[in-house]
Design an enzyme around this catalytic site. Structure first.
Site, PDB file in Angstrom:
ATOM      1  N   LYS A 142      -6.008  -5.729   4.951  1.00 52.65           N
ATOM      2  CA  LYS A 142      -5.476  -5.940   5.988  1.00 52.65           C
ATOM      3  C   LYS A 142      -6.281  -6.468   6.842  1.00 52.65           C
ATOM      4  O   LYS A 142      -7.479  -7.032   6.613  1.00 52.65           O
ATOM      5  CB  LYS A 142      -4.934  -4.688   6.667  1.00 52.65           C
ATOM      6  CG  LYS A 142      -4.079  -3.987   5.612  1.00 52.65           C
ATOM      7  CD  LYS A 142      -2.573  -4.388   5.767  1.00 52.65           C
ATOM      8  CE  LYS A 142      -1.796  -4.458   4.602  1.00 52.65           C
ATOM      9  NZ  LYS A 142      -1.136  -3.012   4.066  1.00 52.65           N
TER      10      LYS A 142
HETATM   11  C1  LIG Z   1      -0.311  -1.925   3.646  1.00 53.97           C
HETATM   12  C2  LIG Z   1       1.370  -1.604   3.917  1.00 53.97           C
HETATM   13  C3  LIG Z   1       1.691  -0.467   3.997  1.00 53.97           C
HETATM   14  C4  LIG Z   1       0.770   0.853   3.515  1.00 53.97           C
HETATM   15  O1  LIG Z   1      -0.625   1.048   4.181  1.00 53.97           O
HETATM   16  P1  LIG Z   1      -1.583   2.009   3.749  1.00 53.97           P
HETATM   17  O2  LIG Z   1      -2.759   2.104   4.640  1.00 53.97           O
HETATM   18  O3  LIG Z   1      -2.058   1.329   2.306  1.00 53.97           O
HETATM   19  O4  LIG Z   1      -0.985   3.233   3.507  1.00 53.97           O
HETATM   20  C5  LIG Z   1       2.792   0.241   4.605  1.00 53.97           C
HETATM   21  N1  LIG Z   1       3.548  -1.002   4.936  1.00 53.97           N
HETATM   22  C6  LIG Z   1       3.269  -2.129   4.849  1.00 53.97           C
HETATM   23  C7  LIG Z   1       4.235  -3.269   5.228  1.00 53.97           C
HETATM   24  C8  LIG Z   1       1.958  -2.558   4.287  1.00 53.97           C
HETATM   25  O5  LIG Z   1       1.810  -4.031   4.233  1.00 53.97           O
END
Ligand SMILES: *Cc1c(COP(=O)(O)O)cnc(C)c1O
Length: 399
Positions: free
Chosen positions: A195
């Site tokens: 991210k």
């Molecule tokens: C990465 C992601 C998540 C989940 O995030 P985590 O921190 O791994 O639980 C949820 N929704 C979207 C759209 C994502 O890209």
């Protein structure tokens, strides 16, 4: 014609361009080491500081640091009392967890088809999915392009729905000059490794209502009434109380140490991605068969979490393109294979591809190329040249 690497040719790149590689620098490493040496490695002062700094950045109070964005989405549903016999609307083009959490509380996810322009759910189709069981809406801001906040605001108000932002892609995203968590009842951010900023694993839940915020904080740590670090602090001994059976969703100080340092760089990294995106957009005008999704600055500011390309030429296979790019030393990703086409959801709710024509079509045509604080102009050039080479190869073969 130049031979592609998949067919034994030589790739332009020496080293593999990893998709979604985080940028971790010396000061982050030092802060993690300092945390390890401090004696407080789980939830403690650094988590508190990260929550405060994050809150400052987004301009919204009531931030709860968690071990994932998924945990935050789930908690938002629990805090809203959503469960059996309830329906929750979300997009079909999203990561599994946006819908999995709806299943986890016993409710039914109801998927909406997407718009071709930016891959966000088609706001004009939402109302047709609402019935007397509909309780909430989870909006995903695909690739960091805000959905149409004005349209969604009107719908949630008219039907009295809980509005949850899956803000996993959208830390820097704005609508009318405000961060995405300014809108809606809850927003859940992700700091997963790929991210925009990362704590390896981690999330942040923003809760608008003060009472729900207090309860959310308690539910995120076993349902006990005090954070562990307060229990054993110099404030004197205090007994803790189990108020309800909560969850184990807390973030650690080791993660927060990374987060605090990453957050200091967030705007600098955004500018790098802004430049990379503009380079891609500029260079893609050289290629007829592929175009980027829409990244517009109208009422919204994109976060550029992902840079997604659409193949517009039917003779080009997306999967072949990705495989051939891998041989050219270019890592790519798919965001996403639509949920209405995934085994569990397709079978459980007897979902038909014809109900989601846009996502069904684009789900087979999209792929994401690397964009991040690590990416350079040379990397962009390598990606564009490799794509051109592969298209040229495929076209010559067809002729
Ligand atoms: C990465 C992601 C998540 C989940 O995030 P985590 O921190 O791994 O639980 C949820 N929704 C979207 C759209 C994502 O890209």
């Amino acid at each position: 014609m130049e031979k592609i690497a998949l067919e034994g040719g030589k790739s332009q790149r020496e080293s593999f361009l990893v998709f979604g590689k985080p940028r971790i620098e010396e000061d982050e490493i030092e802060e993690v080491v300092a945390t390890l040496k401090s004696g407080w490695i789980s939830t403690g002062p650094r988590v508190k500081k990260f929550e405060e700094k994050f809150s400052e950045y987004i301009g919204v109070k009531n931030c709860i640091a968690l071990n994932s964005c998924t945990a935050g989405l789930f908690l938002a549903l629990v805090l809203s009392g959503i469960g059996n016999n309830d329906e929750v609307i979300t997009t079909t083009l999203t990561f599994a967890s946006s819908a999995n959490v709806i299943e986890h509380v016993g409710a039914k996810p109801v998927f909406v088809d997407i718009k071709e322009s930016d891959l966000n759910f088609d706001e004009d189709l939402i109302e047709s999915k609402i019935n007397e069981r509909t309780r909430a809406l989870i909006s995903v801001h695909m690739a960091g392009n805000s959905c149409n906040i004005e349209k969604v605001s009107k719908i949630v108000k008219r039907y009295n729905l809980v509005w949850i932002n899956d803000a996993a892609h959208a830390i820097e995203t704005e609508w009318d000059g405000k961060k995405i968590s300014y809108y809606g009842d809850f927003s859940s951010y992700s700091f997963y490794a790929t991210k925009n900023i990362t704590t390896a694993e981690g999330g942040m839940l923003v809760v608008k209502d003060d009472k729900s915020y207090g309860r959310g904080r308690i539910l995120s740590l076993h349902g006990i009434s005090r954070d562990a670090w307060k229990r054993y602090s110099s404030e004197g001994f205090k007994h803790y109380e189990v108020i309800e059976p909560g969850f184990k969703y807390n973030m650690t100080d080791i993660q927060a140490a990374l987060g605090i340092k990453q957050l200091e760089k967030i705007e600098r990294y955004w500018k790098i991605r802004d430049e990379i995106a503009k380079m891609y957009i500029n260079r893609l005008s050289e290629i007829d068969e592929i175009e980027p999704i829409e990244y517009s600055f109208d009422r919204r500011k994109p976060s550029y979490h992902l840079f997604i390309l659409k193949i517009t030429d039917d003779s080009l296979s997306r999967d072949f393109m990705m495989e051939a790019l891998k041989y050219e030393n270019i890592g790519t990703g798919i965001h996403y294979l639509p949920l209405h086409m995934q085994k569990y959801y397709k079978e459980k709710y007897s979902l038909k591809e014809s109900e989601f024509p846009v996502a069904t079509k684009l789900g087979k045509k999209i792929f994401s190329v690397p964009i991040g604080a690590n990416i350079t102009e040379k990397d962009v050039d390598d990606v564009i040249c490799a794509i051109k080479k592969i298209i040229c190869f495929v076209k010559k073969k067809i002729l």
